[in-house]
Design a protein around this motif. Structure first.
Motif, short mmCIF file in Angstrom:
data_model
loop_
_atom_site.label_atom_id
_atom_site.label_comp_id
_atom_site.label_asym_id
_atom_site.label_seq_id
_atom_site.Cartn_x
_atom_site.Cartn_y
_atom_site.Cartn_z
N SER A 1 12.54 -3.37 2.52
CA SER A 1 13.72 -4.05 3.07
C SER A 1 13.33 -5.24 3.94
O SER A 1 14.09 -6.22 4.04
CB SER A 1 14.55 -3.06 3.91
OG SER A 1 13.85 -2.64 5.06
N GLU A 2 12.14 -5.21 4.51
CA GLU A 2 11.65 -6.32 5.33
C GLU A 2 11.03 -7.44 4.50
O GLU A 2 10.66 -8.49 5.03
CB GLU A 2 10.60 -5.81 6.33
CG GLU A 2 11.17 -4.84 7.37
CD GLU A 2 10.06 -4.09 8.10
OE1 GLU A 2 8.87 -4.43 7.89
OE2 GLU A 2 10.38 -3.17 8.87
N GLY A 3 10.91 -7.20 3.19
CA GLY A 3 10.33 -8.21 2.32
C GLY A 3 8.82 -8.25 2.35
O GLY A 3 8.20 -9.19 1.82
N ARG A 4 8.18 -7.24 2.94
CA ARG A 4 6.73 -7.19 2.98
C ARG A 4 6.15 -6.69 1.66
O ARG A 4 5.02 -7.00 1.32
CB ARG A 4 6.24 -6.30 4.13
CG ARG A 4 6.79 -6.69 5.48
CD ARG A 4 6.41 -8.11 5.84
NE ARG A 4 5.23 -8.19 6.68
CZ ARG A 4 4.62 -9.32 7.00
NH1 ARG A 4 5.06 -10.46 6.47
NH2 ARG A 4 3.56 -9.33 7.77
N ILE A 5 6.93 -5.89 0.93
CA ILE A 5 6.52 -5.44 -0.40
C ILE A 5 7.72 -5.58 -1.33
O ILE A 5 8.88 -5.53 -0.89
CB ILE A 5 6.00 -3.99 -0.41
CG1 ILE A 5 7.14 -3.01 -0.10
CG2 ILE A 5 4.87 -3.81 0.59
CD1 ILE A 5 6.74 -1.54 -0.23
N ARG A 6 7.45 -5.76 -2.62
CA ARG A 6 8.52 -5.90 -3.60
C ARG A 6 8.69 -4.65 -4.45
O ARG A 6 9.76 -4.43 -5.01
CB ARG A 6 8.25 -7.10 -4.50
CG ARG A 6 8.23 -8.44 -3.78
CD ARG A 6 7.87 -9.57 -4.74
NE ARG A 6 8.83 -9.66 -5.84
CZ ARG A 6 8.54 -10.17 -7.03
NH1 ARG A 6 7.30 -10.60 -7.30
NH2 ARG A 6 9.46 -10.23 -7.98
N ALA A 7 7.63 -3.88 -4.58
CA ALA A 7 7.68 -2.66 -5.39
C ALA A 7 6.66 -1.68 -4.82
O ALA A 7 5.73 -2.07 -4.10
CB ALA A 7 7.38 -2.97 -6.85
N ARG A 8 6.85 -0.41 -5.17
CA ARG A 8 5.96 0.62 -4.64
C ARG A 8 5.31 1.41 -5.77
O ARG A 8 5.90 1.58 -6.84
CB ARG A 8 6.73 1.58 -3.73
CG ARG A 8 7.76 2.42 -4.47
CD ARG A 8 8.65 3.19 -3.52
NE ARG A 8 9.51 2.32 -2.75
CZ ARG A 8 10.30 2.72 -1.77
NH1 ARG A 8 10.33 4.00 -1.42
NH2 ARG A 8 11.06 1.87 -1.14
N GLY A 9 4.09 1.85 -5.53
CA GLY A 9 3.38 2.61 -6.54
C GLY A 9 2.49 3.67 -5.93
O GLY A 9 2.31 3.73 -4.71
N LEU A 10 1.94 4.49 -6.79
CA LEU A 10 0.99 5.52 -6.39
C LEU A 10 -0.22 5.38 -7.30
O LEU A 10 -0.08 5.39 -8.53
CB LEU A 10 1.60 6.91 -6.52
CG LEU A 10 0.71 8.08 -6.12
CD1 LEU A 10 0.37 8.03 -4.64
CD2 LEU A 10 1.39 9.42 -6.46
N ALA A 11 -1.40 5.20 -6.71
CA ALA A 11 -2.63 5.09 -7.48
C ALA A 11 -3.35 6.43 -7.43
O ALA A 11 -3.68 6.91 -6.35
CB ALA A 11 -3.51 3.99 -6.91
N LEU A 12 -3.56 7.03 -8.58
CA LEU A 12 -4.13 8.38 -8.67
C LEU A 12 -5.62 8.33 -8.97
O LEU A 12 -6.09 7.52 -9.75
CB LEU A 12 -3.43 9.18 -9.76
CG LEU A 12 -1.92 9.35 -9.60
CD1 LEU A 12 -1.36 10.13 -10.77
CD2 LEU A 12 -1.59 10.03 -8.29
#
Length: 351
Positions: free
Chosen positions: A149-160
């Motif tokens: 919401s702050e614009g610091r990231i555009r998408a989220r992921g999980l690296a396994l």
């Protein structure tokens, strides 16, 4: 090069991405900063726009190199990074795994430090690095919401990783609507990828999969042959000998995927992964500009036919006709193997 959208975000990624774990570290062969920057520049020239790094790679050096390479071309690239290992307060012991830290306050601080090294105000994809399912708490998810919401990231992921597995974690990320799950997935190591395809279908989820190690540590691109002597510190040397020996036998059963003058085995290995609609980008381990030239072309070589895909599935179901054990008979589980048993995978969890 062709491009796909990550999850239900508006983040576009190239079908072949650049795993920047190879720059800023010596785990996959040593190279100068000048060589690393030249490789990054060459990759962009060849159509790669997705660059995947992590704060722990070279203790920030990989991020610094990515930032240096693209600070004046920021809008041309999609940058992903990872946080979750506390290398700030813990020394690196060889190739050993550092202590993880998923405290929300730590994650926020780690993201800010990554942004500084990347010389950017935002990252396109922030991935939690090897988080156990118990570490994906509501508080951690709230931090991701806030950063987005702050614009610091555009998408989220999980690296396994680093061990192959972590089904519970990937299933949780898919259920929580993560945009991406990164995993080890290739023609020889299919259990985890196949399982997540089923989870995505069952939940009607939009999560994208990002396979890494598509060449199975050098087997499928034939950079590791029976005559190969791996250099000191080369990460591939940590695989058991039986795994390589069995892999070379399996490779011979897949020669039908090659097409002289049209598709190499290295390209076919990437093309097979791209045949799955859920896959957004494949991140091979580039070591040279020649690697970049060959494997970026995988986005444009002939796609695998339905018959070829079916034949691969048949071979995998019968272990490629090989009865010998490959020395890699355990998958990673953070829930004492419950996820593996529920998935119908008979292998035992790693100690």
């Amino acid at each position: 090069m062709h491009y796909r959208t990550l999850g239900d975000s508006d983040v576009e990624v190239s079908e072949v991405g650049f795993g920047a774990w190879t720059v800023g570290t010596d785990w996959w062969g040593d190279r100068t900063d000048e060589d690393a920057l030249a490789m990054l520049d060459h990759a962009l020239e060849r159509g790669i726009t997705y660059f995947d790094t992590g704060d722990v790679y070279g203790h920030g050096r990989s991020e610094e190199l990515v930032g240096e390479a693209f600070s004046d071309r920021r809008e041309e690239v999609t940058i992903a990074t990872k946080v979750g290992y506390d290398f700030y307060n813990n020394p690196q012991a060889g190739h050993g795994e550092l202590p993880k830290e998923m405290d929300p306050e730590y994650l926020r601080e780690a993201v800010e430090k990554s942004l500084g090294r990347l010389d950017t105000d935002y990252v396109d994809v922030l991935q939690l690095h090897n988080a156990d399912v118990g570490e994906l708490t509501p508080e951690v998810l709230d931090v991701l919401d806030e950063l987005e919401s702050e614009g610091r990231i555009r998408a989220r992921g999980l690296a396994l990783g680093p061990s192959i597995g972590w089904l519970a974690e990937g299933d949780r990320a898919i259920a929580e609507g993560f945009d991406a799950v990164q995993l080890v997935w290739n023609l020889f190591e299919q259990e985890v990828g196949n399982h997540f395809l089923e989870t995505i279908e069952e939940l009607d989820a939009e999560t994208s999969l990002i396979p890494r190690v598509p060449h199975s540590s050098g087997l499928l691109n034939e950079q590791v042959t029976p005559e190969t002597e791996l250099g000191e510190g080369d990460h591939r040397g940590f695989r058991p000998d039986a795994w390589y020996e069995t892999g070379w036998e399996k490779l011979e059963t897949l020669r039908f995927l090659e097409r002289e003058g049209e598709r190499t085995m290295g390209q076919a290995s990437i093309r097979w992964l791209l045949a799955h609609d859920a896959v957004a980008s494949v991140t091979p381990t580039f070591r040279t500009t020649d690697d970049i030239d060959e494997w970026t072309a995988a986005s444009d070589v002939p796609a695998l036919s339905e018959e070829e895909v079916d034949r691969v599935a048949e071979l995998y179901a019968t272990n490629f006709g090989i009865e010998r054990d490959d020395g890699m008979d355990s998958l990673r589980s953070s829930v004492e193997g419950e996820d593996l048993r529920e998935a119908g995978i008979e292998k035992q969890p790693a100690d």
